[in-house]
Design a protein around this motif. Structure first.
Motif, PDB file in Angstrom:
ATOM      1  N   SER A  29       0.868  -0.958   0.221  1.00  0.00           N
ATOM      2  CA  SER A  29       0.113  -0.045  -0.003  1.00  0.00           C
ATOM      3  C   SER A  29       0.776   1.263  -0.062  1.00  0.00           C
ATOM      4  CB  SER A  29      -0.927   0.140   1.206  1.00  0.00           C
ATOM      5  OG  SER A  29      -0.267  -0.021   2.389  1.00  0.00           O
ATOM      6  N   SER A  33       0.807   4.305  -2.727  1.00  0.00           N
ATOM      7  CA  SER A  33       0.347   5.657  -2.450  1.00  0.00           C
ATOM      8  C   SER A  33       1.263   6.554  -2.670  1.00  0.00           C
ATOM      9  CB  SER A  33       0.078   5.831  -0.893  1.00  0.00           C
ATOM     10  OG  SER A  33       1.187   5.521  -0.015  1.00  0.00           O
ATOM     11  N   SER A  39      -3.882   2.588  -8.242  1.00  0.00           N
ATOM     12  CA  SER A  39      -4.276   1.333  -7.651  1.00  0.00           C
ATOM     13  C   SER A  39      -3.192   0.274  -7.698  1.00  0.00           C
ATOM     14  CB  SER A  39      -5.396   0.752  -8.592  1.00  0.00           C
ATOM     15  OG  SER A  39      -5.044   0.899  -9.996  1.00  0.00           O
ATOM     16  N   THR A  89      -6.547  -3.485   5.241  1.00  0.00           N
ATOM     17  CA  THR A  89      -7.695  -2.588   4.935  1.00  0.00           C
ATOM     18  C   THR A  89      -6.949  -1.770   4.017  1.00  0.00           C
ATOM     19  OG1 THR A  89      -7.460  -1.504   7.152  1.00  0.00           O
ATOM     20  CG2 THR A  89      -9.231  -2.837   6.613  1.00  0.00           C
ATOM     21  N   SER A  90      -5.843  -1.464   4.304  1.00  0.00           N
ATOM     22  CA  SER A  90      -5.267  -0.492   3.381  1.00  0.00           C
ATOM     23  C   SER A  90      -4.814  -0.986   2.038  1.00  0.00           C
ATOM     24  CB  SER A  90      -3.567  -0.267   3.893  1.00  0.00           C
ATOM     25  OG  SER A  90      -3.607   0.279   5.018  1.00  0.00           O
ATOM     26  N   GLN A  93      -8.144  -0.579  -0.018  1.00  0.00           N
ATOM     27  CA  GLN A  93      -8.171   0.717  -0.610  1.00  0.00           C
ATOM     28  C   GLN A  93      -7.358   0.999  -1.810  1.00  0.00           C
ATOM     29  OE1 GLN A  93      -6.778   3.202   2.879  1.00  0.00           O
ATOM     30  NE2 GLN A  93      -9.103   2.828   3.934  1.00  0.00           N
TER      31      GLN A  93
END
Length: 139
Positions: A29, A33, A39, A89-90, A93
């Motif tokens: 992640s 980012s 994505s 959860t990251s 996302q």
């Protein structure tokens, strides 16, 4: 044998394996980012680490598993305390949901999160019932 280390009696071993898993999962992640892409492509490496988390969680420890969960309370607690939930959860996302392999990764992540949730809830129920019994004995 990573699952063996995590499932063993050594709390330190569980902590070290969990910390390494968290570090690797966060790298997925974090890379996305910090890049121009919005994505994460669900490649084999990501699938392998998410599958490892799920495999460790779904390994049934018959002697010390929580009722109804199928997970060892020590393993679940170690993973929750280590930050696996935040990692998973990251990844949810940033994963590319339009990729053909996305359903496999997402399902594994959701199964892992479900298992951690069930284990945490079962552990809390045991803690509450233990506290009630102790109060009854003291009165």
């Amino acid at each position: 044998m990573v699952p063996g280390s995590l499932c063993g009696r050594s709390g330190e071993g569980r902590k070290r394996v969990t910390n390494e898993l968290v570090k690797e999962l966060m790298s997925f992640s974090n890379l996305e980012s910090n890049s121009m892409k919005s994505s994460l492509l669900p490649d084999k490496r990501l699938f392998t680490f998410v599958d490892l988390v799920y495999s460790i969680l779904s390994k049934n420890s018959s002697s010390g598993s929580l009722p109804g969960s199928g997970y060892s309370p020590d393993i679940a607690k170690s993973m929750i305390d280590g930050g696996i939930i935040q990692c998973l959860t990251s990844i949810l996302q940033v994963v590319d949901l339009d990729h053909p392999d996305a359903p496999k990764i997402v399902n594994l992540i959701l199964k892992g999160l479900e298992g951690l949730t069930r284990a945490a809830n079962a552990s809390e129920q045991i803690f509450k019932s233990d506290g009630t019994e102790k109060k009854d004995l003291l009165v």
